[in-house]
Every structure is written in C-alpha cells, then in structure tokens.
Design a protein around this motif. Structure first.
Motif, PDB file in Angstrom:
ATOM      1  N   LYS A  69     -13.419   4.991  78.654  1.00 13.95           N
ATOM      2  CA  LYS A  69     -13.263   6.448  78.739  1.00 13.95           C
ATOM      3  C   LYS A  69     -13.847   7.137  77.515  1.00 13.95           C
ATOM      4  N   GLY A  70     -15.012   6.687  77.100  1.00  7.77           N
ATOM      5  CA  GLY A  70     -15.706   7.316  75.991  1.00  7.77           C
ATOM      6  C   GLY A  70     -15.202   6.960  74.609  1.00  7.77           C
ATOM      7  N   LYS A  71     -14.245   6.053  74.512  1.00  4.38           N
ATOM      8  CA  LYS A  71     -13.706   5.643  73.207  1.00  4.38           C
ATOM      9  C   LYS A  71     -13.850   4.143  73.044  1.00  4.38           C
ATOM     10  N   ASP A  72     -14.017   3.710  71.793  1.00  3.68           N
ATOM     11  CA  ASP A  72     -14.037   2.282  71.501  1.00  3.68           C
ATOM     12  C   ASP A  72     -12.616   1.772  71.385  1.00  3.68           C
ATOM     13  N   VAL A  73     -12.351   0.672  72.074  1.00  8.98           N
ATOM     14  CA  VAL A  73     -11.041   0.028  72.034  1.00  8.98           C
ATOM     15  C   VAL A  73     -11.213  -1.329  71.348  1.00  8.98           C
ATOM     16  N   ALA A  74     -10.409  -1.578  70.328  1.00  5.20           N
ATOM     17  CA  ALA A  74     -10.476  -2.846  69.595  1.00  5.20           C
ATOM     18  C   ALA A  74      -9.391  -3.785  70.104  1.00  5.20           C
ATOM     19  N   LEU A  75      -9.762  -5.029  70.341  1.00 10.06           N
ATOM     20  CA  LEU A  75      -8.801  -6.046  70.733  1.00 10.06           C
ATOM     21  C   LEU A  75      -8.359  -6.831  69.497  1.00 10.06           C
ATOM     22  N   SER A  76      -7.367  -7.661  69.679  1.00  9.95           N
ATOM     23  CA  SER A  76      -6.862  -8.472  68.562  1.00  9.95           C
ATOM     24  C   SER A  76      -7.615  -9.801  68.471  1.00  9.95           C
ATOM     25  N   TYR A  77      -8.886  -9.759  68.802  1.00  5.95           N
ATOM     26  CA  TYR A  77      -9.776 -10.909  68.667  1.00  5.95           C
ATOM     27  C   TYR A  77     -10.912 -10.490  67.751  1.00  5.95           C
ATOM     28  N   TRP A  78     -11.099 -11.255  66.690  1.00  4.73           N
ATOM     29  CA  TRP A  78     -12.080 -10.902  65.672  1.00  4.73           C
ATOM     30  C   TRP A  78     -13.225 -11.913  65.662  1.00  4.73           C
ATOM     31  N   ALA A  79     -14.400 -11.450  65.274  1.00  8.46           N
ATOM     32  CA  ALA A  79     -15.581 -12.304  65.212  1.00  8.46           C
ATOM     33  C   ALA A  79     -15.300 -13.527  64.347  1.00  8.46           C
ATOM     34  N   ALA A  80     -15.716 -14.669  64.852  1.00  7.65           N
ATOM     35  CA  ALA A  80     -15.553 -15.917  64.091  1.00  7.65           C
ATOM     36  C   ALA A  80     -16.613 -15.963  62.991  1.00  7.65           C
ATOM     37  N   PRO A  81     -16.260 -16.527  61.844  1.00  9.68           N
ATOM     38  CA  PRO A  81     -17.264 -16.641  60.775  1.00  9.68           C
ATOM     39  C   PRO A  81     -18.345 -17.648  61.153  1.00  9.68           C
ATOM     40  N   ASP A  82     -19.563 -17.373  60.745  1.00  6.09           N
ATOM     41  CA  ASP A  82     -20.687 -18.262  61.051  1.00  6.09           C
ATOM     42  C   ASP A  82     -20.483 -19.674  60.522  1.00  6.09           C
ATOM     43  N   ALA A  83     -19.729 -19.803  59.426  1.00  6.67           N
ATOM     44  CA  ALA A  83     -19.528 -21.114  58.795  1.00  6.67           C
ATOM     45  C   ALA A  83     -18.900 -22.126  59.742  1.00  6.67           C
ATOM     46  N   ILE A  84     -18.140 -21.673  60.744  1.00  8.37           N
ATOM     47  CA  ILE A  84     -17.485 -22.639  61.622  1.00  8.37           C
ATOM     48  C   ILE A  84     -18.482 -23.399  62.481  1.00  8.37           C
ATOM     49  N   PHE A  85     -19.670 -22.854  62.653  1.00 12.18           N
ATOM     50  CA  PHE A  85     -20.682 -23.531  63.466  1.00 12.18           C
ATOM     51  C   PHE A  85     -21.437 -24.589  62.682  1.00 12.18           C
ATOM     52  N   ASP A  86     -21.202 -24.629  61.373  1.00 12.86           N
ATOM     53  CA  ASP A  86     -21.864 -25.603  60.510  1.00 12.86           C
ATOM     54  C   ASP A  86     -20.965 -26.769  60.129  1.00 12.86           C
ATOM     55  N   ALA A  87     -19.650 -26.559  60.186  1.00 12.18           N
ATOM     56  CA  ALA A  87     -18.714 -27.607  59.749  1.00 12.18           C
ATOM     57  C   ALA A  87     -17.534 -27.655  60.709  1.00 12.18           C
ATOM     58  N   SER A  88     -17.361 -28.807  61.350  1.00 10.85           N
ATOM     59  CA  SER A  88     -16.270 -28.923  62.321  1.00 10.85           C
ATOM     60  C   SER A  88     -14.902 -28.750  61.655  1.00 10.85           C
ATOM     61  N   GLU A  89     -14.784 -29.108  60.362  1.00  9.88           N
ATOM     62  CA  GLU A  89     -13.515 -28.923  59.659  1.00  9.88           C
ATOM     63  C   GLU A  89     -13.153 -27.439  59.596  1.00  9.88           C
ATOM     64  N   ASP A  90     -14.161 -26.604  59.326  1.00  6.52           N
ATOM     65  CA  ASP A  90     -13.931 -25.158  59.285  1.00  6.52           C
ATOM     66  C   ASP A  90     -13.585 -24.646  60.679  1.00  6.52           C
ATOM     67  N   ALA A  91     -14.270 -25.152  61.684  1.00  2.00           N
ATOM     68  CA  ALA A  91     -14.000 -24.729  63.064  1.00  2.00           C
ATOM     69  C   ALA A  91     -12.561 -25.049  63.445  1.00  2.00           C
ATOM     70  N   VAL A  92     -12.107 -26.243  63.108  1.00  3.41           N
ATOM     71  CA  VAL A  92     -10.740 -26.654  63.418  1.00  3.41           C
ATOM     72  C   VAL A  92      -9.737 -25.767  62.691  1.00  3.41           C
ATOM     73  N   GLN A  93      -9.975 -25.497  61.415  1.00  5.13           N
ATOM     74  CA  GLN A  93      -9.061 -24.669  60.631  1.00  5.13           C
ATOM     75  C   GLN A  93      -8.944 -23.272  61.241  1.00  5.13           C
ATOM     76  N   TRP A  94     -10.050 -22.657  61.594  1.00  2.00           N
ATOM     77  CA  TRP A  94     -10.025 -21.310  62.168  1.00  2.00           C
ATOM     78  C   TRP A  94      -9.400 -21.323  63.566  1.00  2.00           C
ATOM     79  N   ALA A  95      -9.684 -22.348  64.346  1.00  2.00           N
ATOM     80  CA  ALA A  95      -9.089 -22.440  65.691  1.00  2.00           C
ATOM     81  C   ALA A  95      -7.582 -22.616  65.596  1.00  2.00           C
ATOM     82  N   GLN A  96      -7.123 -23.446  64.675  1.00  2.00           N
ATOM     83  CA  GLN A  96      -5.678 -23.628  64.490  1.00  2.00           C
ATOM     84  C   GLN A  96      -5.010 -22.316  64.090  1.00  2.00           C
ATOM     85  N   SER A  97      -5.656 -21.570  63.219  1.00  2.00           N
ATOM     86  CA  SER A  97      -5.116 -20.289  62.780  1.00  2.00           C
ATOM     87  C   SER A  97      -5.042 -19.307  63.952  1.00  2.00           C
TER      88      SER A  97
END
Length: 131
Positions: A69-97
């Motif tokens: 309706k002409g307004k931006d609505v923000a959800l409680s999902y935030w962009a994942a940091p690029d670093a998680i695509f380089d290190a599975s340990e970082d991906a796991v930590q962010w996914a757990q969080s």
C-alpha cells in the motif's frame, strides 16, 4: 527451486537438517518445524529480534522489506552477512542464532496464548460464580 537453496542447505548440513518451503515468491527455511530464515531473490535473510539484532546492526545489515500500500514494510528477517558463505563455521553460528530467535518468538507466542486462555477461563469462572 534455484540452486541457491540447496547451496544454503549444504552449507548448514554440519549444523542440522534444513528444509525449504515455497512462500510468497520465495522460500522459508525451517529446522525442527520453525522458520528461521527466508530466501528471496537469491538473498538469504535470517530471523532477528532484540537479542541477536545488534549483531546484524553492527555489520550494517538491513531487514528484508517489501512494499505494501505504498509503504515499505520491514520483516524480522535481516540480510545474512557475506562471511557465512565463505566459512561453514560462521554459517552455523549465524543459523543457530537465527533459529534461537525463532524459538524465542515461538515460545513467547505460546505463553501469550496460554495467558489469554487462562484469562478467559477466569472470566468464565467469575461469571458462573455470580449466578
């Protein structure tokens, strides 16, 4: 389904099984029945709330938004940091969080439902004792 979702699932396989379900032009990512991430337009967004949101903000990440309706609505999902695509340990930590944030939200809603049921039951008891 794009190749991106199986890539994310593989990235998280050291943590836990992750399933994907279509939703609103994208996909929800689930673990143990709780949606903890969404994929929209080849971007991964992770569940955020008051406990883990500062981690996203500290990296300058932003929430998923859509126009309604002409307004931006923000959800409680935030962009994942690029670093998680380089290190599975970082991906796991962010996914757990993100999953922990989803679990806290789920438990809070369940507690609110129980309080509402108890309040309704109290009203019924009060009414019946007046009769």
């Amino acid at each position: 389904m794009s190749d991106f979702i199986p890539f994310v699932q593989e990235l998280l396989e050291d943590w836990a099984p992750v399933s994907a379900r279509r939703m609103f032009g994208g996909h929800g990512l689930y673990h143990e029945g709780l949606m903890f991430a969404i994929v929209m337009d080849q971007w991964l967004y992770l569940k955020a709330e008051e406990v883990n949101r500062p981690e996203f903000e500290a990296l300058g990440l932003t929430p998923f938004t859509y126009a309604m309706k002409g307004k931006d609505v923000a959800l409680s999902y935030w962009a994942a940091p690029d670093a998680i695509f380089d290190a599975s340990e970082d991906a796991v930590q962010w996914a757990q969080s993100a999953w922990a944030a989803a679990l806290r939200g789920h438990l809070a809603k369940a507690q609110a439902r129980e309080r509402a049921k108890a309040k309704l039951a109290d009203k019924k008891v009060t009414r019946s004792s007046r009769v």
